[in-house]
Write a protein that holds these residues in place. Sequence first.
Motif, PDB file in Angstrom:
ATOM      1  N   ILE A 134       0.851  -1.203   0.000  1.00 41.63           N
ATOM      2  CA  ILE A 134       0.000   0.000   0.000  1.00 41.63           C
ATOM      3  C   ILE A 134       0.881   1.245   0.000  1.00 41.63           C
ATOM      4  CG2 ILE A 134      -2.007  -1.106   1.100  1.00 41.63           C
ATOM      5  CD1 ILE A 134      -1.157   0.311   3.737  1.00 41.63           C
TER       6      ILE A 134
ATOM      7  N   VAL B 298       6.538  14.348  -1.372  1.00 41.00           N
ATOM      8  CA  VAL B 298       6.884  13.289  -0.421  1.00 41.00           C
ATOM      9  C   VAL B 298       6.790  13.780   1.018  1.00 41.00           C
ATOM     10  CG1 VAL B 298       8.772  11.823   0.408  1.00 41.00           C
ATOM     11  CG2 VAL B 298       8.325  12.003  -2.052  1.00 41.00           C
ATOM     12  N   ARG B 299       7.364  14.949   1.303  1.00 42.17           N
ATOM     13  CA  ARG B 299       7.390  15.407   2.697  1.00 42.17           C
ATOM     14  C   ARG B 299       5.983  15.683   3.217  1.00 42.17           C
ATOM     15  NH1 ARG B 299      10.831  17.804   6.710  1.00 42.17           N
ATOM     16  NH2 ARG B 299       9.495  17.686   8.542  1.00 42.17           N
TER      17      ARG B 299
ATOM     18  N   LEU C 149       4.419  12.321   3.821  1.00 39.08           N
ATOM     19  CA  LEU C 149       5.120  11.699   4.946  1.00 39.08           C
ATOM     20  C   LEU C 149       4.645  12.316   6.267  1.00 39.08           C
ATOM     21  CD1 LEU C 149       9.014  11.260   5.019  1.00 39.08           C
ATOM     22  CD2 LEU C 149       7.706  11.896   7.041  1.00 39.08           C
ATOM     23  N   ASP C 150       4.542  13.628   6.313  1.00 41.04           N
ATOM     24  CA  ASP C 150       4.121  14.287   7.555  1.00 41.04           C
ATOM     25  C   ASP C 150       2.686  13.906   7.925  1.00 41.04           C
ATOM     26  OD1 ASP C 150       6.549  15.514   7.997  1.00 41.04           O
ATOM     27  OD2 ASP C 150       5.926  17.486   7.269  1.00 41.04           O
TER      28      ASP C 150
ATOM     29  N   LYS D  10       2.862  10.291   9.216  1.00 39.25           N
ATOM     30  CA  LYS D  10       3.524  10.138  10.524  1.00 39.25           C
ATOM     31  C   LYS D  10       2.604  10.627  11.643  1.00 39.25           C
ATOM     32  CE  LYS D  10       8.177  10.810  12.467  1.00 39.25           C
ATOM     33  NZ  LYS D  10       8.764   9.477  12.430  1.00 39.25           N
TER      34      LYS D  10
ATOM     35  N   ASP E 142       3.553   1.347   3.038  1.00 40.03           N
ATOM     36  CA  ASP E 142       4.795   0.610   2.769  1.00 40.03           C
ATOM     37  C   ASP E 142       5.834   1.492   2.090  1.00 40.03           C
ATOM     38  OD1 ASP E 142       4.210  -2.091   3.690  1.00 40.03           O
ATOM     39  OD2 ASP E 142       2.679  -2.119   2.119  1.00 40.03           O
TER      40      ASP E 142
ATOM     41  N   ILE F 162       6.215   5.868   0.281  1.00 37.81           N
ATOM     42  CA  ILE F 162       5.548   7.114  -0.125  1.00 37.81           C
ATOM     43  C   ILE F 162       5.860   7.321  -1.603  1.00 37.81           C
ATOM     44  CG2 ILE F 162       5.341   9.595   0.238  1.00 37.81           C
ATOM     45  CD1 ILE F 162       4.498   8.171   2.754  1.00 37.81           C
TER      46      ILE F 162
ATOM     47  N   LYS G 175      12.225   6.416  15.519  1.00 31.10           N
ATOM     48  CA  LYS G 175      11.096   6.981  14.769  1.00 31.10           C
ATOM     49  C   LYS G 175      10.252   7.927  15.620  1.00 31.10           C
ATOM     50  CE  LYS G 175       7.153   5.579  11.934  1.00 31.10           C
ATOM     51  NZ  LYS G 175       6.589   4.521  11.078  1.00 31.10           N
TER      52      LYS G 175
ATOM     53  N   LEU H   9      11.477  -1.846  -0.181  1.00 29.87           N
ATOM     54  CA  LEU H   9      10.096  -2.015   0.299  1.00 29.87           C
ATOM     55  C   LEU H   9       9.859  -3.475   0.707  1.00 29.87           C
ATOM     56  CD1 LEU H   9       7.009  -0.658  -1.676  1.00 29.87           C
ATOM     57  CD2 LEU H   9       6.960  -2.834  -0.487  1.00 29.87           C
TER      58      LEU H   9
ATOM     59  N   LYS I 292       8.867  -4.700   4.364  1.00 32.75           N
ATOM     60  CA  LYS I 292       7.558  -5.309   4.625  1.00 32.75           C
ATOM     61  C   LYS I 292       7.738  -6.674   5.288  1.00 32.75           C
ATOM     62  CE  LYS I 292       3.098  -5.764   2.206  1.00 32.75           C
ATOM     63  NZ  LYS I 292       2.298  -4.690   2.787  1.00 32.75           N
TER      64      LYS I 292
ATOM     65  N   TRP J   5       9.908   2.211   8.484  1.00 35.52           N
ATOM     66  CA  TRP J   5      10.291   3.428   7.760  1.00 35.52           C
ATOM     67  C   TRP J   5       9.112   4.390   7.607  1.00 35.52           C
ATOM     68  CZ3 TRP J   5      15.139   3.147   8.142  1.00 35.52           C
ATOM     69  CH2 TRP J   5      15.901   2.050   7.733  1.00 35.52           C
ATOM     70  N   ASP J   6       9.427   5.677   7.612  1.00 39.73           N
ATOM     71  CA  ASP J   6       8.430   6.708   7.277  1.00 39.73           C
ATOM     72  C   ASP J   6       8.304   6.900   5.775  1.00 39.73           C
ATOM     73  OD1 ASP J   6       7.545   7.667   9.878  1.00 39.73           O
ATOM     74  OD2 ASP J   6       9.596   8.371  10.144  1.00 39.73           O
ATOM     75  N   ALA J   7       9.319   6.541   5.027  1.00 40.20           N
ATOM     76  CA  ALA J   7       9.302   6.630   3.556  1.00 40.20           C
ATOM     77  C   ALA J   7      10.427   5.746   3.047  1.00 40.20           C
ATOM     78  CB  ALA J   7       9.513   8.066   3.086  1.00 40.20           C
ATOM     79  N   ILE J   8      10.357   5.379   1.781  1.00 40.19           N
ATOM     80  CA  ILE J   8      11.452   4.644   1.133  1.00 40.19           C
ATOM     81  C   ILE J   8      12.144   5.618   0.183  1.00 40.19           C
ATOM     82  CG2 ILE J   8      12.115   2.691  -0.309  1.00 40.19           C
ATOM     83  CD1 ILE J   8      10.840   1.645   2.198  1.00 40.19           C
TER      84      ILE J   8
ATOM     85  N   ILE K 271      14.192  16.412  -1.108  1.00 37.66           N
ATOM     86  CA  ILE K 271      12.876  15.767  -1.060  1.00 37.66           C
ATOM     87  C   ILE K 271      12.318  15.818   0.359  1.00 37.66           C
ATOM     88  CG2 ILE K 271      11.783  13.476  -1.193  1.00 37.66           C
ATOM     89  CD1 ILE K 271      13.639  13.021  -3.703  1.00 37.66           C
ATOM     90  N   LEU K 272      13.197  15.728   1.341  1.00 38.69           N
ATOM     91  CA  LEU K 272      12.748  15.806   2.736  1.00 38.69           C
ATOM     92  C   LEU K 272      12.422  17.237   3.157  1.00 38.69           C
ATOM     93  CD1 LEU K 272      15.188  13.226   4.352  1.00 38.69           C
ATOM     94  CD2 LEU K 272      12.690  13.040   4.244  1.00 38.69           C
ATOM     95  N   GLY K 273      12.661  18.197   2.278  1.00 35.38           N
ATOM     96  CA  GLY K 273      12.344  19.584   2.585  1.00 35.38           C
ATOM     97  C   GLY K 273      13.232  20.162   3.667  1.00 35.38           C
TER      98      GLY K 273
END
Lengths: 240, 240
Positions: free
Chosen positions: A127, A135-136, A139-140, A143, A150, A152, B122, B139, B143, B149-152, B174-176
């Motif tokens: 999923i 993404v951020r 992700l936020d 979270k 699984d 983003i 986390k 992923l 799984k 993870w919060d993102a891959i 990407i993480l800002g």
Amino acid sequence: MDAAFAQVEALVFDMFGTVVDWRESVATGVSTHLRDYLPSLDAHEFADMWRAEYQPAMEQIRNGSRPFTRLDVLHRENLETVLDRLDIEPSTIPSSVLDETNLTWHCLDPWPDAVSGLTRLKTRFIIAPLSNANVRLALDVAKRAHLPWDAILGAEVAGAYKPEPAAYLRTVEILGLQPDQVAMVAAHNSDLAAAQAVGLRTAFVHRPTEHGPGQTIDLEPVGDWDVVANDFEDLADRLV
Amino acid sequence: MDAAFAQVEALVFDMFGTVVDWRESVATGVSTHLRDYLPSLDAHEFADMWRAEYQPAMEQIRNGSRPFTRLDVLHRENLETVLDRLDIEPSTIPSSVLDETNLTWHCLDPWPDAVSGLTRLKTRFIIAPLSNANVRLALDVAKRAHLPWDAILGAEVAGAYKPEPAAYLRTVEILGLQPDQVAMVAAHNSDLAAAQAVGLRTAFVHRPTEHGPGQTIDLEPVGDWDVVANDFEDLADRLV
């Protein structure tokens, strides 16, 4: 389980409206951050106006007149556009306040069935969101709300905004799958139509109050979707 | 908490060797899938030979002589290279068996402290892999092993293989975040050196048996890393 889903290994989800109730959440955030600057604020109307700038902003990128730009940047620009439309000079509000207001889009509450339904769906499928959110942002939201993704995925990873075919097809490729091994889950008929046109399976989920009590669009499935569900728990009942 | 980490919002992790014990897992997978075809197989030696082709394969992409190609494809090519080196004609083994063997890299077991340590980390940080693994590989590992993870993220999302600066800097973007708001966690001094060179914070984690009982490299931190930890639980003790 639905026969069309026998080969499906991954479910990818629209986010705004399908997983989260953006309108109530944005109205709450706008009210918190801007009430001191906009005494006559109607927070729901403001949320609707902000959301109305969403598609036009992405259209510049889809038609190639602007390079790919993440949604956080578009939302921030659109916030100033909304203020302009309300005859409020954006510079009268501290930019730090506008930045904080923009982060409202990172604090969206899920629909009540979302976490429990996703948790069940995750036992059988990969999923991931396939949203136009960057993404951020996604992700936020995940979270904070404990959405058990699984991965983003979405427009920023694909480098293209839905409903561009590349948004769906690059996501399928990153998942290492064929289009008919991936199902798009959305409360929006147009999203499902675009996904179906490039070979994905489709699941429509009813979200009749995404746009508030007077919602007029996407009240019913309009298309030959593989599954129609009332919410994510119902979707899990049908697919897991 | 370590002062260098006061501003850090995200921890990004090397995966092969740092989070997962690739050598034991690959040896097990190779033994399962190839024993019938390689009667004199030494599964650990085979795993080491396969891993030895990893850096040379990526080097073609780093130096621009080949477009970005996901690691699953490189692993599959490298598998045939290893068979060639062992004087085994790859075509004598069914390609479906080689494909299954290649998926061994999607079934890597985490070090015993990884899930519990990541779960604690986390609570304070965004956590994501910044691996040269492609998204689907990372992923599947996550799984199966329940890595939270919060993102891959990683090479495929960044479009560049570590230690290219772009692999780190695009991930930060990407993480800002700014580079000093992100820390690279790795058991490899070279990975940390590349991350530090472009402004990231660094955490060295001891993994003295990644390469088996006779390991000779990365036994000690060699660099001015911000944190040195014995494992992920120790890292959580220091940072959370």
